[in-house]
Design an enzyme around this catalytic site. Structure first.
Site, PDB file in Angstrom:
ATOM      1  CB  THR A  12       0.601  -0.454   4.939  1.00  0.00           C
ATOM      2  OG1 THR A  12       0.434  -1.572   4.058  1.00  0.00           O
ATOM      3  CG2 THR A  12       1.919  -0.599   5.681  1.00  0.00           C
ATOM      4  N   GLY A  13      -1.366  -2.659   6.244  1.00  0.00           N
ATOM      5  CA  GLY A  13      -1.454  -3.899   7.008  1.00  0.00           C
ATOM      6  C   GLY A  13      -2.824  -4.522   6.858  1.00  0.00           C
ATOM      7  N   GLY A  64      -6.234  -4.693   7.093  1.00  0.00           N
ATOM      8  CA  GLY A  64      -7.167  -3.592   7.305  1.00  0.00           C
ATOM      9  C   GLY A  64      -8.235  -3.821   8.359  1.00  0.00           C
ATOM     10  CB  THR A 117      -0.922  -0.032   1.229  1.00  0.00           C
ATOM     11  OG1 THR A 117      -1.906  -1.030   1.007  1.00  0.00           O
ATOM     12  CG2 THR A 117      -1.599   1.298   1.490  1.00  0.00           C
ATOM     13  N   GLY A 140     -11.252  -1.887   2.935  1.00  0.00           N
ATOM     14  CA  GLY A 140     -10.320  -1.971   4.064  1.00  0.00           C
ATOM     15  C   GLY A 140     -10.233  -0.675   4.844  1.00  0.00           C
ATOM     16  CG  ASP A 141      -6.537  -0.039   6.799  1.00  0.00           C
ATOM     17  OD1 ASP A 141      -6.528  -0.907   5.912  1.00  0.00           O
ATOM     18  OD2 ASP A 141      -5.500   0.559   7.173  1.00  0.00           O
ATOM     19  NE  ARG A 181     -10.791  -6.056   3.249  1.00  0.00           N
ATOM     20  CZ  ARG A 181      -9.613  -5.438   3.269  1.00  0.00           C
ATOM     21  NH1 ARG A 181      -9.202  -4.750   2.236  1.00  0.00           N
ATOM     22  NH2 ARG A 181      -8.851  -5.490   4.334  1.00  0.00           N
TER      23      ARG A 181
HETATM   24  N1  ASP Z   1      -4.462  -2.008   4.568  1.00  0.00           N
HETATM   25  C1  ASP Z   1      -4.851  -2.515   3.270  1.00  0.00           C
HETATM   26  C2  ASP Z   1      -6.216  -3.151   3.369  1.00  0.00           C
HETATM   27  O1  ASP Z   1      -6.482  -3.870   4.306  1.00  0.00           O
HETATM   28  C3  ASP Z   1      -3.880  -3.530   2.711  1.00  0.00           C
HETATM   29  C4  ASP Z   1      -2.411  -3.182   2.769  1.00  0.00           C
HETATM   30  O2  ASP Z   1      -2.010  -2.257   3.451  1.00  0.00           O
HETATM   31  O3  ASP Z   1      -1.614  -3.902   2.112  1.00  0.00           O
HETATM   32  O4  ASP Z   1      -7.012  -2.972   2.473  1.00  0.00           O
END
Ligand code: ASP
Length: 253
Positions: free
Chosen positions: A171-172, A174, A120, A150-151, A148
């Site tokens: 990032t991570g 979500g 991300t 995400g965050d 879906r």
């Molecule tokens: N945070 C993002 C999500 O969950 C994914 C990512 O950061 O790689 O959509």
């Protein structure tokens, strides 16, 4: 977003249906104005669409077809969804589906599950007038479905900026970042508890999230220009540019 190396814009991860559904948000710490798009499929630059929501609409978050239509109406560049697709992400989707079949459970995958280097793209900035801003743009997670989101496009989860405290982009995984309101929590810990940027980030990423099983990290800058980029995974692509022109980039700890 234009680089196929990152999970954002071209080269974004693919949904279960094999298309790119992109999320992005942008926040201005001086005014607390924000804009976000979720699940857009045809705007070439989702972060520009998020900024257009901030500057040219009465809303904070637009999703799906409506957000595509809004972006096009603002004159932003429109592309076929296939513009975003790459061979590498097609393979990741195939792998995720094969895994799902084998384990008989549904699985959504982080963009780089082999070594947990997230893809991300985020930015957090402080200008010479003391104004903070943050933005995040992502394809989300491989094999996601049912719309879906995400965050990343959720203000307070994946992105936050407030001139009193900090600017942050996450990032991570979500679902954890949404439930733990990670981006807002960083700002709140500084504002209410008097934590430093580094203390707050470390507590959230390496204690609260880690204990909960949520993997990921964040990039952040405070109103004094301190930079902190904690993560609880093996690596996270990151870097900064300072006032004096110093540039640093890192991948691992
Ligand atoms: N945070 C993002 C999500 O969950 C994914 C990512 O950061 O790689 O959509």
């Amino acid at each position: 977003e234009n680089s196929p190396l990152f999970n954002s814009g071209k080269g974004a991860v693919l949904t279960n249906a094999g298309r790119a559904e992109l999320d992005a948000s942008f926040m201005d710490g001086a005014t607390l104005n924000a804009g976000a798009v979720g699940g857009v499929t045809t705007v070439k630059s989702p972060i520009q669409a998020a900024r257009a929501v901030l500057e040219k609409s009465d809303h904070v978050m637009l999703t799906g077809e409506g957000a595509n239509t809004f972006a096009a109406a603002q004159g932003l560049e429109v592309v076929e969804n296939t513009y975003f697709h790459t061979e590498r992400r097609r393979k990741s989707l195939e792998n995720a589906k094969a895994k799902e079949k084998k384990n008989k459970t549904s699985s959504i995958e982080l963009s780089e599950d082999d070594d947990y280097k997230y893809g991300t793209v985020g930015a957090a900035a402080l200008d010479k007038n003391g104004n903070l801003a943050a933005g995040t743009s992502t394809g989300g997670m491989t094999n996601k479905r049912y719309g879906r989101i995400g965050d990343s496009p959720i203000i307070g989860a994946g992105t936050y900026a407030n001139n009193n405290t900090c600017a942050v982009s996450c990032t991570g995984h979500g679902e954890y970042f949404i439930r733990y309101a990670v981006a807002y929590d960083l700002s709140a810990m500084m504002e209410y508890k008097g934590s430093s940027l580094a203390e707050a980030g470390d507590e959230i990423i390496n204690q609260k999230l880690k204990k909960a099983g949520g993997s990921g990290g964040l990039i952040s800058i405070d109103k004094y220009g301190n930079v902190s980029m904690p993560f609880n995974t093996a690596g996270m692509y990151r870097g900064y540019v300072l006032e004096n022109g110093e540039v640093q980039t890192f991948i691992y700890k």
